[in-house]
Scaffold this active site. Sequence first.
Site, short mmCIF file in Angstrom:
data_model
loop_
_atom_site.label_atom_id
_atom_site.label_comp_id
_atom_site.label_asym_id
_atom_site.label_seq_id
_atom_site.Cartn_x
_atom_site.Cartn_y
_atom_site.Cartn_z
N SER A 45 0.83 -1.20 0.00
CA SER A 45 0.00 0.00 0.00
C SER A 45 0.86 1.24 0.00
O SER A 45 1.95 1.27 0.61
CB SER A 45 -0.92 0.02 1.23
N TYR A 73 -3.06 -0.14 9.86
CA TYR A 73 -2.94 -0.52 8.45
C TYR A 73 -1.57 -0.14 7.89
O TYR A 73 -0.91 -0.95 7.23
CB TYR A 73 -4.06 0.15 7.64
#
Length: 242
Positions: A137, A151
């Site tokens: 990501s 995250y």
Amino acid sequence: MHIEGKVALVTGGSRGIGAAVAARLARDGADIAVTCRNNADDIVERVKALGRRVVAIRADGADADAVTAAVDEAVGALGRLDILVNNAAAYLVGPVEELGVADFDRTFDLNVRAPWVAVKAALPHLGEGGRIIGIGSNVAERAPFPGLSLYSASKAALVGLTKALGRELGPRGITVNLVSPGPTNTDLNPADGPFADVIRGFTAVGRYAEPDEVAALVAFVASPEAGYLTGAQLHVDGGFTI
């Protein structure tokens, strides 16, 4: 970039980026296994329409035994394994004061432990030319707004895992790489969502990616042409991290 006769397992392959990756690898010649938690009928039909074999396996990535069983089931159904794409992930966000230890455990179980377990289960089946590809990501490199502690940390862990596995498995002829998307138009993060205008502003190109654009990079990394590429984090993020 044809991978005719290869078998690929894509975790979390029923929708979004995972489904786009599964469809692209099938288009390039691979038979496909996907893991899912619920229904995978759409991607199964897409792969069948491309003339490739496909199997959908229900598995919760937070269950390490289920991850191992899914790899074994994919090999049993399709006869071999050449490409592992670790795509399934949890996206739990919020102020750190409001996140609990259970949130931490689920995030890291799905985003870090499950890929490691899948690699461990896949290695007996991967030979020379094997490909292990993680989906990272952009927020591992840049946290543009609050609430991303779990995250971002979990995706940053995949960078280290990729480098270490790349070093370890290179002598076996197996490459390990991480493809890190930026804002991508999926049902979880639609390009017309409530925060989309702000998110687009963080990119250099001023737009979201389509899942097929991420899948195209994964397909290259999975191909024979990428045999000298390993331990790398590859951004497909429209300039989000520059």
